[in-house]
Design a protein around this motif. Sequence first.
Motif, PDB file in Angstrom:
ATOM      1  N   UNK A   1      -9.382  26.295  78.754  1.00  0.00           N
ATOM      2  CA  UNK A   1     -10.195  27.026  79.727  1.00  0.00           C
ATOM      3  C   UNK A   1     -11.573  26.365  79.832  1.00  0.00           C
ATOM      4  N   UNK A   2     -12.040  26.195  81.038  1.00  0.00           N
ATOM      5  CA  UNK A   2     -13.334  25.545  81.228  1.00  0.00           C
ATOM      6  C   UNK A   2     -14.467  26.548  81.027  1.00  0.00           C
ATOM      7  N   UNK A   3     -15.606  26.038  80.604  1.00  0.00           N
ATOM      8  CA  UNK A   3     -16.777  26.887  80.420  1.00  0.00           C
ATOM      9  C   UNK A   3     -17.454  27.117  81.767  1.00  0.00           C
ATOM     10  N   UNK A   4     -18.374  28.071  81.788  1.00  0.00           N
ATOM     11  CA  UNK A   4     -19.087  28.373  83.021  1.00  0.00           C
ATOM     12  C   UNK A   4     -19.808  27.168  83.589  1.00  0.00           C
ATOM     13  N   UNK A   5     -20.540  26.449  82.739  1.00  0.00           N
ATOM     14  CA  UNK A   5     -21.297  25.318  83.287  1.00  0.00           C
ATOM     15  C   UNK A   5     -20.378  24.180  83.719  1.00  0.00           C
ATOM     16  N   UNK A   6     -19.196  24.058  83.099  1.00  0.00           N
ATOM     17  CA  UNK A   6     -18.233  23.048  83.552  1.00  0.00           C
ATOM     18  C   UNK A   6     -17.709  23.397  84.951  1.00  0.00           C
ATOM     19  N   UNK A   7     -17.474  24.686  85.206  1.00  0.00           N
ATOM     20  CA  UNK A   7     -17.064  25.117  86.562  1.00  0.00           C
ATOM     21  C   UNK A   7     -18.157  24.804  87.572  1.00  0.00           C
ATOM     22  N   UNK A   8     -19.413  25.061  87.177  1.00  0.00           N
ATOM     23  CA  UNK A   8     -20.555  24.775  88.053  1.00  0.00           C
ATOM     24  C   UNK A   8     -20.599  23.287  88.394  1.00  0.00           C
ATOM     25  N   UNK A   9     -20.513  22.445  87.368  1.00  0.00           N
ATOM     26  CA  UNK A   9     -20.602  20.997  87.587  1.00  0.00           C
ATOM     27  C   UNK A   9     -19.451  20.487  88.448  1.00  0.00           C
ATOM     28  N   UNK A  10     -18.244  20.976  88.208  1.00  0.00           N
ATOM     29  CA  UNK A  10     -17.081  20.538  88.984  1.00  0.00           C
ATOM     30  C   UNK A  10     -17.222  20.945  90.452  1.00  0.00           C
ATOM     31  N   UNK A  18     -25.892  17.273  93.961  1.00  0.00           N
ATOM     32  CA  UNK A  18     -26.371  16.740  92.685  1.00  0.00           C
ATOM     33  C   UNK A  18     -27.133  17.830  91.944  1.00  0.00           C
ATOM     34  N   UNK A  19     -26.683  18.154  90.750  1.00  0.00           N
ATOM     35  CA  UNK A  19     -27.349  19.160  89.930  1.00  0.00           C
ATOM     36  C   UNK A  19     -27.642  18.585  88.548  1.00  0.00           C
ATOM     37  N   UNK A  20     -28.656  19.142  87.913  1.00  0.00           N
ATOM     38  CA  UNK A  20     -28.988  18.801  86.535  1.00  0.00           C
ATOM     39  C   UNK A  20     -28.912  20.082  85.728  1.00  0.00           C
ATOM     40  N   UNK A  21     -28.011  20.129  84.736  1.00  0.00           N
ATOM     41  CA  UNK A  21     -27.894  21.303  83.880  1.00  0.00           C
ATOM     42  C   UNK A  21     -28.651  21.030  82.591  1.00  0.00           C
ATOM     43  N   UNK A  22     -29.513  21.969  82.219  1.00  0.00           N
ATOM     44  CA  UNK A  22     -30.283  21.839  80.989  1.00  0.00           C
ATOM     45  C   UNK A  22     -29.936  22.991  80.045  1.00  0.00           C
ATOM     46  N   UNK A  23     -30.125  22.748  78.771  1.00  0.00           N
ATOM     47  CA  UNK A  23     -30.013  23.810  77.775  1.00  0.00           C
ATOM     48  C   UNK A  23     -31.420  24.302  77.517  1.00  0.00           C
ATOM     49  N   UNK A  24     -31.593  25.622  77.474  1.00  0.00           N
ATOM     50  CA  UNK A  24     -32.927  26.172  77.233  1.00  0.00           C
ATOM     51  C   UNK A  24     -32.827  27.332  76.253  1.00  0.00           C
ATOM     52  N   UNK A  25     -33.931  27.610  75.556  1.00  0.00           N
ATOM     53  CA  UNK A  25     -33.914  28.742  74.630  1.00  0.00           C
ATOM     54  C   UNK A  25     -33.778  30.059  75.393  1.00  0.00           C
ATOM     55  N   UNK A  26     -33.319  31.103  74.727  1.00  0.00           N
ATOM     56  CA  UNK A  26     -33.227  32.408  75.380  1.00  0.00           C
ATOM     57  C   UNK A  26     -34.602  32.870  75.855  1.00  0.00           C
ATOM     58  N   UNK A  27     -34.607  33.587  76.948  1.00  0.00           N
ATOM     59  CA  UNK A  27     -35.857  34.139  77.487  1.00  0.00           C
ATOM     60  C   UNK A  27     -35.648  35.627  77.721  1.00  0.00           C
ATOM     61  N   UNK A 128     -23.994  29.309  84.973  1.00  0.00           N
ATOM     62  CA  UNK A 128     -22.666  29.767  84.593  1.00  0.00           C
ATOM     63  C   UNK A 128     -22.511  30.243  83.165  1.00  0.00           C
ATOM     64  N   UNK A 129     -23.520  30.039  82.336  1.00  0.00           N
ATOM     65  CA  UNK A 129     -23.443  30.561  80.969  1.00  0.00           C
ATOM     66  C   UNK A 129     -24.855  30.723  80.414  1.00  0.00           C
ATOM     67  N   UNK A 130     -24.984  31.633  79.461  1.00  0.00           N
ATOM     68  CA  UNK A 130     -26.283  31.913  78.861  1.00  0.00           C
ATOM     69  C   UNK A 130     -26.815  30.679  78.137  1.00  0.00           C
ATOM     70  N   UNK A 131     -28.145  30.497  78.184  1.00  0.00           N
ATOM     71  CA  UNK A 131     -28.776  29.369  77.502  1.00  0.00           C
ATOM     72  C   UNK A 131     -28.783  28.089  78.301  1.00  0.00           C
ATOM     73  N   UNK A 132     -28.310  28.155  79.550  1.00  0.00           N
ATOM     74  CA  UNK A 132     -28.322  26.974  80.421  1.00  0.00           C
ATOM     75  C   UNK A 132     -28.891  27.357  81.782  1.00  0.00           C
ATOM     76  N   UNK A 133     -29.570  26.403  82.375  1.00  0.00           N
ATOM     77  CA  UNK A 133     -30.069  26.552  83.744  1.00  0.00           C
ATOM     78  C   UNK A 133     -29.763  25.259  84.478  1.00  0.00           C
TER      79      UNK A 133
END
Length: 161
Positions: A1-10, A18-27, A128-133
């Motif tokens: 099963x693909x993760x949320x951010x993998x679905x976004x990127x696909x 063109x998108x850039x996905x970053x990992x960020x701390x919780x806010x 698509x998933x927590x901790x990523x924008x």
Amino acid sequence: MTTGHERVLADAAARGIEVEVITRPPASSLEEAAELMGITPADIVKSLVVKRSDGTFLFAEIPGDRVISWPKLRALVGVNKLQLPDAAVALEATGYERGTITPLGSTTAWPVYVDERVVGRRVSMGAGEHGRSLFVNADDLIRGLAATVADISEPAPNSVG
């Protein structure tokens, strides 16, 4: 099963966006998230899932420092009733949890309405998933999603200006 951010990127790749996905701390707030990423709250686009009375949905893309203008959105969509569904319904409609929602990679490709204030900007939004924008050129997003651009927001009640 693909993760949320993998679905976004696909989905973004399939649409030529063109998108850039970053990992960020919780806010704990939109303002804190903006500060962590070095941008303003207006640079974060909230993807809101809106339910129509017929049980279908749409996405409303709103700058972080603004809220949906229900009268403007109802007039644009041509309906007299719209509502924000609860978190479980939003998850079922998109495959994403609140705080991670994006039209990219949604389990159903609902129509997308983008506030005109987003045009011409590089913005951040849920990935698509927590901790990523993700960061994206709004014009590329609008084109890739065949989104409708209109004035669909108003200043947040506690905002200045």
